[in-house]
Enzyme design. Structure first.
Site, PDB file in Angstrom:
ATOM      1  N   LYS A 255       0.793  -1.087   0.019  1.00 33.22           N
ATOM      2  CA  LYS A 255      -0.001  -0.070   0.059  1.00 33.22           C
ATOM      3  C   LYS A 255       0.996   1.265   0.003  1.00 33.22           C
ATOM      4  O   LYS A 255       2.046   1.172   0.166  1.00 33.22           O
ATOM      5  CB  LYS A 255      -0.904  -0.063   1.241  1.00 33.22           C
ATOM      6  CG  LYS A 255      -1.877  -1.178   1.051  1.00 33.22           C
ATOM      7  CD  LYS A 255      -2.554  -1.272   2.343  1.00 33.22           C
ATOM      8  CE  LYS A 255      -3.777  -2.242   2.206  1.00 33.22           C
ATOM      9  NZ  LYS A 255      -4.579  -2.509   3.751  1.00 33.22           N
ATOM     10  N   TYR A 295     -12.229  -2.760  -3.464  1.00 31.22           N
ATOM     11  CA  TYR A 295     -12.809  -3.187  -2.244  1.00 31.22           C
ATOM     12  C   TYR A 295     -14.354  -3.149  -2.113  1.00 31.22           C
ATOM     13  O   TYR A 295     -15.140  -2.866  -1.341  1.00 31.22           O
ATOM     14  CB  TYR A 295     -12.486  -1.986  -1.388  1.00 31.22           C
ATOM     15  CG  TYR A 295     -11.021  -2.051  -0.705  1.00 31.22           C
ATOM     16  CD1 TYR A 295     -10.660  -2.961   0.088  1.00 31.22           C
ATOM     17  CD2 TYR A 295     -10.087  -1.150  -1.511  1.00 31.22           C
ATOM     18  CE1 TYR A 295      -9.291  -2.956   0.258  1.00 31.22           C
ATOM     19  CE2 TYR A 295      -8.707  -1.081  -0.782  1.00 31.22           C
ATOM     20  CZ  TYR A 295      -8.271  -2.197  -0.164  1.00 31.22           C
ATOM     21  OH  TYR A 295      -7.038  -2.169   0.226  1.00 31.22           O
ATOM     22  N   PHE A 303     -15.810   2.447   7.310  1.00 29.86           N
ATOM     23  CA  PHE A 303     -14.537   2.951   6.665  1.00 29.86           C
ATOM     24  C   PHE A 303     -14.417   2.942   5.432  1.00 29.86           C
ATOM     25  O   PHE A 303     -13.148   3.004   5.088  1.00 29.86           O
ATOM     26  CB  PHE A 303     -13.411   2.063   7.634  1.00 29.86           C
ATOM     27  CG  PHE A 303     -13.664   0.626   7.225  1.00 29.86           C
ATOM     28  CD1 PHE A 303     -13.272  -0.278   6.195  1.00 29.86           C
ATOM     29  CD2 PHE A 303     -14.451  -0.256   8.335  1.00 29.86           C
ATOM     30  CE1 PHE A 303     -13.338  -1.301   6.090  1.00 29.86           C
ATOM     31  CE2 PHE A 303     -14.582  -1.558   8.055  1.00 29.86           C
ATOM     32  CZ  PHE A 303     -13.910  -2.035   7.015  1.00 29.86           C
ATOM     33  N   ARG A 331      -1.080 -14.925   3.550  1.00 33.46           N
ATOM     34  CA  ARG A 331      -1.794 -14.384   4.812  1.00 33.46           C
ATOM     35  C   ARG A 331      -0.816 -14.320   6.003  1.00 33.46           C
ATOM     36  O   ARG A 331      -1.018 -13.596   6.764  1.00 33.46           O
ATOM     37  CB  ARG A 331      -3.095 -14.726   4.859  1.00 33.46           C
ATOM     38  CG  ARG A 331      -4.301 -14.541   3.837  1.00 33.46           C
ATOM     39  CD  ARG A 331      -4.689 -13.095   3.964  1.00 33.46           C
ATOM     40  NE  ARG A 331      -5.347 -12.737   4.984  1.00 33.46           N
ATOM     41  CZ  ARG A 331      -6.032 -11.453   5.116  1.00 33.46           C
ATOM     42  NH1 ARG A 331      -5.821 -10.591   4.374  1.00 33.46           N
ATOM     43  NH2 ARG A 331      -6.687 -11.536   6.163  1.00 33.46           N
ATOM     44  N   THR A 337      -5.016  -8.466  10.408  1.00 30.12           N
ATOM     45  CA  THR A 337      -5.382  -6.998   9.684  1.00 30.12           C
ATOM     46  C   THR A 337      -5.166  -5.512  10.646  1.00 30.12           C
ATOM     47  O   THR A 337      -4.635  -4.770  10.500  1.00 30.12           O
ATOM     48  CB  THR A 337      -7.079  -6.975   9.516  1.00 30.12           C
ATOM     49  OG1 THR A 337      -7.205  -8.104   8.547  1.00 30.12           O
ATOM     50  CG2 THR A 337      -7.426  -5.531   8.723  1.00 30.12           C
ATOM     51  N   ARG A 348       2.871  -6.872   9.053  1.00 37.97           N
ATOM     52  CA  ARG A 348       2.058  -6.100   9.932  1.00 37.97           C
ATOM     53  C   ARG A 348       2.709  -6.010  11.334  1.00 37.97           C
ATOM     54  O   ARG A 348       2.680  -5.077  12.298  1.00 37.97           O
ATOM     55  CB  ARG A 348       0.842  -6.294   9.978  1.00 37.97           C
ATOM     56  CG  ARG A 348       0.015  -5.967   8.517  1.00 37.97           C
ATOM     57  CD  ARG A 348      -1.361  -6.446   8.566  1.00 37.97           C
ATOM     58  NE  ARG A 348      -1.937  -5.934   7.037  1.00 37.97           N
ATOM     59  CZ  ARG A 348      -2.934  -6.713   6.495  1.00 37.97           C
ATOM     60  NH1 ARG A 348      -3.716  -7.621   7.129  1.00 37.97           N
ATOM     61  NH2 ARG A 348      -3.310  -6.007   5.458  1.00 37.97           N
ATOM     62  N   ASN A 358      -1.592   0.065   7.310  1.00 39.88           N
ATOM     63  CA  ASN A 358      -1.172  -1.678   7.696  1.00 39.88           C
ATOM     64  C   ASN A 358      -0.223  -2.210   6.662  1.00 39.88           C
ATOM     65  O   ASN A 358      -0.200  -3.274   6.369  1.00 39.88           O
ATOM     66  CB  ASN A 358      -2.211  -2.474   8.290  1.00 39.88           C
ATOM     67  CG  ASN A 358      -3.400  -2.611   7.182  1.00 39.88           C
ATOM     68  OD1 ASN A 358      -3.377  -2.271   6.030  1.00 39.88           O
ATOM     69  ND2 ASN A 358      -4.418  -3.068   7.370  1.00 39.88           N
ATOM     70  N   HIS A 361      -1.652  -5.668   1.638  1.00 42.32           N
ATOM     71  CA  HIS A 361      -2.674  -6.334   1.327  1.00 42.32           C
ATOM     72  C   HIS A 361      -2.349  -7.674   0.848  1.00 42.32           C
ATOM     73  O   HIS A 361      -1.435  -7.702  -0.020  1.00 42.32           O
ATOM     74  CB  HIS A 361      -3.843  -5.502   0.263  1.00 42.32           C
ATOM     75  CG  HIS A 361      -4.652  -6.531  -0.203  1.00 42.32           C
ATOM     76  ND1 HIS A 361      -5.968  -6.568   0.345  1.00 42.32           N
ATOM     77  CD2 HIS A 361      -4.866  -7.223  -1.167  1.00 42.32           C
ATOM     78  CE1 HIS A 361      -6.800  -7.569  -0.312  1.00 42.32           C
ATOM     79  NE2 HIS A 361      -6.162  -8.059  -1.340  1.00 42.32           N
ATOM     80  N   GLU A 372      -8.971 -10.765  -7.633  1.00 46.65           N
ATOM     81  CA  GLU A 372      -8.184  -9.495  -7.381  1.00 46.65           C
ATOM     82  C   GLU A 372      -7.142  -9.681  -8.490  1.00 46.65           C
ATOM     83  O   GLU A 372      -6.723  -8.642  -9.291  1.00 46.65           O
ATOM     84  CB  GLU A 372      -7.342  -9.696  -5.954  1.00 46.65           C
ATOM     85  CG  GLU A 372      -8.451  -9.276  -5.026  1.00 46.65           C
ATOM     86  CD  GLU A 372      -8.038  -9.572  -3.580  1.00 46.65           C
ATOM     87  OE1 GLU A 372      -8.683  -9.092  -2.813  1.00 46.65           O
ATOM     88  OE2 GLU A 372      -6.784 -10.189  -3.679  1.00 46.65           O
TER      89      GLU A 372
END
Length: 397
Positions: A255, A295, A303, A331, A337, A348, A358, A361, A372
């Site tokens: 990100k 998203y 949010f 993951r 998250t 993270r 964070n 993704h 995706e």
């Protein structure tokens, strides 16, 4: 007293197209993809054109297809099995097939080159009926539904067919194993290219709106197979579709905060040291429209708007990594998250303090990874290559 919320909410009607009967058929055309030359006609279950089939249609659209649902019941949506039975019993099957063919013709009129049909339950049976009734279609996928085969000629099926059935389906004669095997034989005997997939599930295992029937593992596996099937036969592209037990792909994005903090090399290094193979990467600053598609499932969250603003605030590094259990393993590397819950050693856990910053993704399921990857990359941007160290990563079978 407030009115009870309907069990099955109708999907919005946003398109009408002409049919051979001289009347227009209403339908839902997904707006998640407006450019693809590969199209899909998505056929409802016996409930009608409800929000569940809209969600399925949108899912296929995000995967790279222009997708439309013809409203075979003309605005009627059942609220219980008794109503669904009445609607199904009153359906004119030849007219429904005509609506499906007209939907395919409509897609071609707006720029689609090849069209497939996919249906569920009643829609699965109609997908087979349509495949045996029209040359407008190029591929067909059927989920747990078999029509009266005596009314159709298998030799008229001039396209590949993919079948998806549950091992524990008890709808005898319609979608149980005996019916599935009978359908496969009917097609094979006519020389049709057919692929039968059986899952550890019952009837309607793909319907996420039906918690009693929905089986996540089976649905995700079926989705991945269906998308690969239609990509192969509707686009003619096969070279970049990975196969084999070590070919699972996941989507990873660094990100804007991760890019600004110089963590790109750290992320790539950790995935490579783990043994995963990089098959695509790009450095981009995405539009708000792109972020909203990515998203989409979070659009009702409070949010959501802040998340879209954040991910479009600077450049992003988008990547596709391939390897055994890459979604789950990715993951684990990414971490929880909320950085406060992320274990030390994860990205993270090591590099983030705030959930709103964070760093990275990672796809949370095989189904979402496929969606995706299709959203962020074209087929010609995904590379199949053989790393020289693979025999030191995977034990030979």
């Amino acid at each position: 007293m407030a009115a009870a919320t309907p069990l099955h909410t109708p999907a919005p009607i946003n398109v009408h197209f002409p049919t051979s009967s001289g009347t227009d058929c209403p339908g839902y055309l997904s707006d998640k993809n407006r450019d693809s030359e590969a199209g899909l006609v998505v056929i409802q279950e016996w409930w009608g054109m409800n929000k569940a089939i809209q969600k399925t249609c949108d899912g296929f659209s995000v995967q790279g297809f222009r997708a439309v649902v013809p409203d075979l019941y003309r605005g009627k949506v059942a609220q219980n099995k008794e109503q669904a039975g009445h609607l199904l019993g009153g359906l004119d099957f030849p007219k429904a097939v005509s609506d499906i063919v007209s939907a395919a013709q409509y897609l071609k009129s707006i720029g689609v080159k090849k069209v497939g049909v996919v249906g569920f339950c009643m829609g699965g049976a109609l997908a087979i009926a349509s495949a045996a009734s029209s040359r407008e279609l190029d591929a067909a996928a059927c989920f747990y539904g078999v029509p009266d085969l005596s009314k159709f000629n298998a030799s008229n099926v001039k396209m590949p067919v993919q079948l998806h059935f549950g091992k524990f389906d008890d709808a005898k004669g319609f979608s149980d194993l005996e019916a599935a095997n009978r359908l496969e034989k009917w097609l094979k005997d006519a020389g049709v290219s057919v692929e039968l997939n059986i899952y550890d599930a019952g009837h309607a295992f793909h319907n996420s709106e039906n918690p009693e029937a929905y089986v996540v593992k089976a649905a995700e596996e079926a989705d991945a197979k269906t998308v690969a099937f239609f990509r192969k036969y509707l686009s003619g592209t096969t070279s970049n579709v990975p196969t084999g037990p070590n070919a699972e792909r996941t989507f990873i994005a660094i990100k804007p905060d991760g890019v600004q903090r110089g963590l790109v090399g750290e992320v790539i290094s950790r995935f490579e040291r783990k043994g995963y193979q990089l098959v695509a990467m790009k450095f981009v600053q995405i539009t708000k429209q792109h972020a909203e598609k990515h998203y989409f499932d979070l659009r009702e969250k409070p949010f959501y708007r802040g998340l879209v603003d954040y991910v479009t605030s600077g450049p992003v590094v988008a990547m596709v990594w391939q390897g055994k259990n890459s979604v789950k393993g990715g993951r684990v590397l990414v971490g929880a998250t909320n950085p406060a819950d992320a274990a030390p050693g994860t990205f993270r856990g090591d590099f983030a303090l705030d959930v709103g910053r964070n760093v990275i993704h990672g796809s949370d399921s095989v189904e979402n990874a496929n969606k995706e990857i299709s959203l962020w990359f074209n087929e010609n941007e995904l590379f199949n290559w053989a790393p020289s160290d693979k025999n030191w990563i995977y034990e030979k079978p």
